[in-house]
Design a protein around this motif. Structure first.
Motif, short mmCIF file in Angstrom:
data_model
loop_
_atom_site.label_atom_id
_atom_site.label_comp_id
_atom_site.label_asym_id
_atom_site.label_seq_id
_atom_site.Cartn_x
_atom_site.Cartn_y
_atom_site.Cartn_z
N TYR A 44 -24.08 54.90 72.64
CA TYR A 44 -25.35 55.63 72.78
C TYR A 44 -26.41 54.84 72.03
CZ TYR A 44 -22.53 59.58 74.36
OH TYR A 44 -21.67 60.39 75.07
N TYR A 45 -27.58 54.71 72.65
CA TYR A 45 -28.67 53.98 72.01
C TYR A 45 -29.35 54.89 70.98
CZ TYR A 45 -33.01 51.35 71.46
OH TYR A 45 -34.06 50.66 70.94
N LYS A 46 -29.42 54.39 69.72
CA LYS A 46 -29.96 55.21 68.63
C LYS A 46 -31.47 55.29 68.74
CE LYS A 46 -28.78 54.35 64.27
NZ LYS A 46 -28.62 55.62 63.56
N ASP A 47 -31.95 56.37 69.29
CA ASP A 47 -33.40 56.57 69.39
C ASP A 47 -33.65 58.07 69.51
OD1 ASP A 47 -36.03 57.02 70.44
OD2 ASP A 47 -36.12 54.90 70.98
N ASP A 48 -34.10 58.67 68.38
CA ASP A 48 -34.30 60.12 68.36
C ASP A 48 -35.30 60.56 69.43
OD1 ASP A 48 -32.49 60.57 66.37
OD2 ASP A 48 -33.97 60.56 64.74
N GLY A 49 -36.34 59.75 69.64
CA GLY A 49 -37.37 60.10 70.63
C GLY A 49 -36.78 60.24 72.03
N ILE A 69 -11.39 56.73 75.10
CA ILE A 69 -12.56 56.23 75.82
C ILE A 69 -13.66 55.92 74.79
CG2 ILE A 69 -14.39 56.85 77.45
CD1 ILE A 69 -12.26 58.38 79.04
N VAL A 70 -14.18 54.70 74.86
CA VAL A 70 -15.24 54.28 73.94
C VAL A 70 -16.58 54.33 74.69
CG1 VAL A 70 -16.08 52.43 72.43
CG2 VAL A 70 -13.61 52.74 72.76
N ASP A 103 -31.01 59.81 71.91
CA ASP A 103 -29.81 58.97 71.85
C ASP A 103 -29.08 58.89 73.21
OD1 ASP A 103 -30.35 58.73 69.13
OD2 ASP A 103 -28.89 60.25 68.54
N PRO A 104 -29.69 58.25 74.21
CA PRO A 104 -29.06 58.24 75.54
C PRO A 104 -27.79 57.38 75.62
CG PRO A 104 -30.97 56.80 75.52
CD PRO A 104 -30.95 57.51 74.19
N LEU A 105 -26.88 57.81 76.49
CA LEU A 105 -25.68 57.02 76.79
C LEU A 105 -26.12 55.72 77.47
CD1 LEU A 105 -22.48 57.08 77.12
CD2 LEU A 105 -22.89 58.08 79.35
N VAL A 106 -25.57 54.59 77.04
CA VAL A 106 -25.93 53.31 77.66
C VAL A 106 -24.67 52.54 78.02
CG1 VAL A 106 -28.21 53.05 76.59
CG2 VAL A 106 -26.19 52.22 75.37
N THR A 107 -24.82 51.60 78.93
CA THR A 107 -23.67 50.79 79.35
C THR A 107 -23.72 49.44 78.63
OG1 THR A 107 -24.84 49.67 81.12
CG2 THR A 107 -23.86 51.81 81.66
N GLU A 108 -22.62 48.70 78.74
CA GLU A 108 -22.57 47.37 78.13
C GLU A 108 -23.66 46.47 78.73
OE1 GLU A 108 -18.75 45.59 77.71
OE2 GLU A 108 -17.91 47.36 76.74
N GLU A 109 -23.95 46.68 80.01
CA GLU A 109 -25.01 45.90 80.67
C GLU A 109 -26.35 46.09 79.95
OE1 GLU A 109 -25.17 44.30 84.25
OE2 GLU A 109 -23.35 43.76 83.20
N HIS A 110 -26.68 47.36 79.65
CA HIS A 110 -27.95 47.62 78.94
C HIS A 110 -27.94 46.93 77.59
CE1 HIS A 110 -27.80 51.56 81.35
NE2 HIS A 110 -28.86 50.92 81.81
N ILE A 111 -26.81 47.05 76.89
CA ILE A 111 -26.73 46.55 75.51
C ILE A 111 -26.95 45.04 75.47
CG2 ILE A 111 -25.15 46.26 73.55
CD1 ILE A 111 -23.87 48.98 74.47
N ILE A 112 -26.34 44.35 76.41
CA ILE A 112 -26.46 42.89 76.41
C ILE A 112 -27.84 42.48 76.94
CG2 ILE A 112 -25.54 40.76 77.43
CD1 ILE A 112 -22.77 42.26 77.22
N GLU A 165 -27.02 45.25 58.34
CA GLU A 165 -28.03 45.32 59.39
C GLU A 165 -27.41 46.22 60.47
OE1 GLU A 165 -29.36 41.23 60.44
OE2 GLU A 165 -28.92 41.94 62.46
N ILE A 166 -27.94 47.44 60.57
CA ILE A 166 -27.31 48.41 61.49
C ILE A 166 -27.56 48.01 62.95
CG2 ILE A 166 -27.67 50.76 62.40
CD1 ILE A 166 -25.79 50.97 60.17
N ILE A 167 -26.51 48.02 63.73
CA ILE A 167 -26.64 47.81 65.19
C ILE A 167 -27.13 49.15 65.76
CG2 ILE A 167 -25.33 47.37 67.31
CD1 ILE A 167 -23.58 45.46 65.63
N PRO A 168 -28.18 49.14 66.58
CA PRO A 168 -28.80 50.44 66.96
C PRO A 168 -28.00 51.21 68.03
CG PRO A 168 -29.94 48.65 68.05
CD PRO A 168 -28.88 48.00 67.19
N LEU A 169 -26.70 51.32 67.80
CA LEU A 169 -25.83 52.02 68.76
C LEU A 169 -24.94 52.99 68.02
CD1 LEU A 169 -24.67 48.86 70.75
CD2 LEU A 169 -26.27 50.60 71.58
#
Ligand code: C5P
Length: 253
Positions: free
Chosen positions: A121-126, A117-118, A129-138, A85-89
């Protein structure tokens, strides 16, 4: 003969139903894309090289106890993988400034970073693929805090392994991208490295000459992509040194 079921087709690969439940067949295409598929070409032989190289990196990771989806290579273009199950990141690890980090932060390409540095990026072609923070992810539930900690640990282990392997053949691992998936075993879940690891998803610079041996050759029109990937494969011993890749017919004036 029954046609096998296509599960998913991406820009560079196709996933087919595998021979057993929980498995898939991953087919490597010759398509090369960049800049969110604005630039596209078919580069004969690229899929064959990436299949071999991804096999090399993934089986090396499996051997040192870093779990991946890779089971075995089936033929020139296909490998058997575990269904995840791919994590969308997209998880990017950088050792040296380059690419989008150099652009975004105005750091000259080639500047060594004080530590790896890790980035996520949120996987969304539309959305490109924007850079996201841990805050967004959670907050958006793409992964839990525990998943994130495990993903960073996994990505850094991949970085140590790949950096060492590449360094041994005179290549600097500037940065790379991995995707991570979940495998369920009853109620128990573990994270594994998925997708592919190849010069399509890494920045690889020759230590002596600084030559690009990765997809930047295509992105930046720096010459033959298959020559660059073949060089990586030869140095790693994945291809015998006297094999040349098939070239397109050339017009002679
Ligand atoms: O473009 P950027 O500098 O962010 O790329 C960082 C690393 O991630 C590079 O090695 C690039 O090849 C890889 N990458 C990728 N797929 C993407 C974006 C980046 O493999 N969609």
């Amino acid at each position: 003969m029954a046609r096998r079921k296509k599960i998913y087709e991406g820009k560079a690969k196709i996933l087919y139903e595998g021979p057993e439940p929980g498995t898939l067949v991953q087919y490597f295409k010759d398509d090369a894309t960049a800049f969110n598929a604005e630039k596209h070409d078919v580069i004969e032989g690229k899929g064959v090289l990436n299949n071999r190289l991804s096999e090399f990196f993934m089986s090396g990771l499996n051997a040192i106890g870093v779990p991946t989806h890779f089971i075995k290579r089936i033929n020139m273009r296909e490998q058997l993988i575990r269904q995840v199950e791919i994590i969308p990141l997209e998880v990017v690890v950088r050792n040296t400034a380059a690419g989008s980090m150099s652009k975004r932060l105005g750091i000259e390409e080639g500047t060594p970073l004080p530590r790896p540095i890790v980035e996520f990026y949120y996987k969304d072609d539309g959305l490109g693929d924007p850079l996201v923070t841990e805050e967004h992810i959670i907050a958006f539930g793409w992964a839990s805090q525990q998943d994130l900690d495990d993903m960073v640990a996994l990505a850094l282990r991949v970085n140590d392994f790949l950096s060492g392997v590449m360094m041994a053949v005179g290549i600097k691992l500037v940065d790379f991208k991995i995707e991570i998936g979940r495998i369920w075993d009853g109620d128990y879940m573990r994270l594994v490295v998925a997708d592919e690891i190849s010069p399509d998803s890494c920045r690889l610079w020759d230590i002596k000459t600084g030559a690009h041996l990765d997809k930047d050759v295509f992105r930046r029109d720096l010459g033959s992509l298959t020559d660059a990937y073949t060089e990586v494969a030869k140095r790693l011993g994945v291809l015998p040194t006297n094999v040349t890749h098939p070239t397109k017919p050339t017009l002679i004036n």
